[in-house]
Scaffold this active site. Structure first.
Site, PDB file in Angstrom:
ATOM      1  N   GLY A 162     -46.969  79.372  71.677  1.00  0.00           N
ATOM      2  CA  GLY A 162     -45.821  80.269  71.486  1.00  0.00           C
ATOM      3  C   GLY A 162     -44.865  79.686  70.462  1.00  0.00           C
ATOM      4  O   GLY A 162     -44.796  78.473  70.266  1.00  0.00           O
ATOM      5  N   THR A 163     -44.148  80.574  69.797  1.00  0.00           N
ATOM      6  CA  THR A 163     -43.144  80.104  68.847  1.00  0.00           C
ATOM      7  C   THR A 163     -41.999  81.103  68.799  1.00  0.00           C
ATOM      8  O   THR A 163     -42.195  82.293  69.045  1.00  0.00           O
ATOM      9  CB  THR A 163     -43.769  79.899  67.441  1.00  0.00           C
ATOM     10  OG1 THR A 163     -42.788  79.308  66.593  1.00  0.00           O
ATOM     11  CG2 THR A 163     -44.260  81.193  66.826  1.00  0.00           C
ATOM     12  N   THR A 180     -41.143  75.591  69.086  1.00  0.00           N
ATOM     13  CA  THR A 180     -42.564  75.903  69.208  1.00  0.00           C
ATOM     14  C   THR A 180     -43.081  75.259  70.479  1.00  0.00           C
ATOM     15  O   THR A 180     -42.688  74.142  70.815  1.00  0.00           O
ATOM     16  CB  THR A 180     -43.330  75.353  67.978  1.00  0.00           C
ATOM     17  OG1 THR A 180     -42.762  75.967  66.814  1.00  0.00           O
ATOM     18  CG2 THR A 180     -44.804  75.675  68.034  1.00  0.00           C
ATOM     19  N   LYS A 213     -42.627  71.506  74.346  1.00  0.00           N
ATOM     20  CA  LYS A 213     -41.789  72.294  73.445  1.00  0.00           C
ATOM     21  C   LYS A 213     -41.120  71.367  72.442  1.00  0.00           C
ATOM     22  O   LYS A 213     -40.470  70.392  72.827  1.00  0.00           O
ATOM     23  CB  LYS A 213     -40.731  73.049  74.260  1.00  0.00           C
ATOM     24  CG  LYS A 213     -39.783  73.874  73.403  1.00  0.00           C
ATOM     25  CD  LYS A 213     -38.845  74.666  74.295  1.00  0.00           C
ATOM     26  CE  LYS A 213     -37.921  75.537  73.483  1.00  0.00           C
ATOM     27  NZ  LYS A 213     -37.066  76.360  74.352  1.00  0.00           N
ATOM     28  N   ASP A 219     -30.491  86.691  81.555  1.00  0.00           N
ATOM     29  CA  ASP A 219     -31.498  87.381  80.750  1.00  0.00           C
ATOM     30  C   ASP A 219     -32.834  87.398  81.486  1.00  0.00           C
ATOM     31  O   ASP A 219     -33.877  87.084  80.930  1.00  0.00           O
ATOM     32  CB  ASP A 219     -31.642  86.713  79.373  1.00  0.00           C
ATOM     33  CG  ASP A 219     -32.470  87.574  78.407  1.00  0.00           C
ATOM     34  OD1 ASP A 219     -32.556  88.801  78.630  1.00  0.00           O
ATOM     35  OD2 ASP A 219     -33.032  87.027  77.445  1.00  0.00           O
TER      36      ASP A 219
END
Length: 394
Positions: free
Chosen positions: A32-33, A38, A54, A151
């Site tokens: 994922g980025t 990243t 990460k 969120d």
């Protein structure tokens, strides 16, 4: 000329970026980025498990980035609950503060998230039961620390193959102007009081409660602030409960419950189901614009959730009825929701632990870049891995 890695570390290029990691972490693959970093999956040879690493994107390029990075590290260090993402390790290849450029966060690797899972399959009610139970346990823990997520959405709920859930994404900055423009999905899970508050760009007060949001400092001129009056009127943790209700509804329906095309449309979609608010709710609003807007709406009666969720059990609908209340003061807390009959099958009350309070003194300070860097370095050096890493890594 190749730069030699620090002893015990090796260098690897991941998507045109140099990663310098300890020998124990092998087989790095980007998973994922985003704007702030990243994430790679890796095999932890010491623990014999897969982990997520990460690398923050230029954490010390500015005071704002440095504060955000420090805060994310501190929040992750604080979290010690099986339904909340925590830190397995944190490292930097630099041994001196003046050379510190990057650091890496190691977390449990979960495999997927609720958003992806719901795209792949329709969830049975017993799976909904188990997943919502875990989400509420995580929220009870987070809220007891004095933290609000702000969120919560399906993409922020990580799930492993055993259907175990962890709440993700603490301390990640979210640009307020982007977030509120109407192009982002987060709107569908946003509490009505937050949307109404955005109608009033007041600069008259700062959040003075002991609750700290995981939504970071956005551009201050663009961020409407909660007034002290609003904070006393609207329980801040209730914004997460509303999101949890939206997520549960989506799990049962197989599609989002409130799918507004912009913020006003989002409010209309909400009120089609909750009904237009009564005068006692309107009077609590700080914003005159919000009051006028609600008073201008045609009166709509509250919909019966049992007819809307006709395939769900009455116990499931009872949870939604207590979460999806327009007035945040009337919504259940995570702790109260766990008491509801829908969760009795999975309940282990002694496992529903609370957190130590999160010390947010530093979060409210304005320091120069080098001081944020120094504090971050200290946090990295003082990190102690969880006593039982197997428990944290599920």
């Amino acid at each position: 000329m190749a730069v030699r890695a620090r002893t015990g570390y090796y260098r690897q290029e991941v998507n045109r970026t140099a990663w310098e990691v300890p020998e124990r972490y092998r087989d790095l693959k980007q998973v994922g980025t985003g704007a702030y970093g990243t994430v790679c999956s890796a095999w932890d040879r010491r623990m014999g498990t897969q982990v997520a690493i990460k690398k923050l994107h230029r954490p010390f390029q500015s005071k704002l980035f440095a504060k955000r990075a420090y805060r994310e590290l501190r929040l992750l260090k604080h979290m010690k609950h099986e339904n909340v993402i925590g830190l397995l390790d944190v490292f930097t290849a630099e041994i001196a503060l003046d050379r510190l450029r990057d650091f890496y966060l190691v977390m449990p690797f979960m495999g997927t998230d609720l958003g992806k899972l719901m795209k792949m399959e329709r969830l049975s009610e017993d799976r909904v039961q188990f997943l919502v139970y875990q989400m509420l346990r995580g929220l009870k823990y987070i809220h007891s620390a004095g933290i609000i997520h702000r969120d919560l959405k399906p993409g922020n709920l990580a799930i492993n193959p055993d259907c175990e859930l962890k709440i993700l994404d603490f301390g990640l900055a979210r640009q307020a102007d982007t977030e509120m423009t109407g192009y982002v999905v987060t709107r569908w899970y946003r509490a009505p009081e937050v949307i109404l508050n955005w109608m009033h760009y007041t600069q008259t007060g700062k959040p003075s409660s002991h609750f700290v949001s995981t939504g970071m400092e956005e551009k201050k001129a663009k961020r409407p602030r909660f007034t002290t009056r609003e904070l006393t009127l609207f329980s801040l943790v209730a914004v997460d409960i509303w999101s949890a209700g939206c997520i549960m509804a989506e799990m049962l329906l197989g599609k989002p419950l409130f799918k507004g095309s912009d913020h006003l449309d989002q409010l209309r979609e909400i009120m089609k189901i909750t009904g237009t608010p009564a005068a006692d709710f309107v009077v609590k609003l700080q914003s005159q614009d919000a009051k006028n807007y609600i008073r201008s709406l045609p009166k709509v009666p509250k919909k019966d959730l049992h007819s809307l969720f006709s395939k769900a059990s009455s116990n499931a609908v009872c949870v939604l009825e207590k979460m999806l209340l327009l007035d945040p003061e009337r919504r259940v807390s995570a702790s109260e929701a766990l008491d509801l009959p829908f969760f009795s099958e999975y309940r282990e009350a002694e496992e529903e632990t609370e957190a130590l309070p999160y010390d947010q003194t530093m979060d409210n300070t304005d320091l120069p870049l080098d001081q944020w860097k120094r504090h971050t370095f200290t946090e990295i050096l003082t990190f102690r891995p969880p006593r039982d890493s197997r428990e944290t890594s599920l």
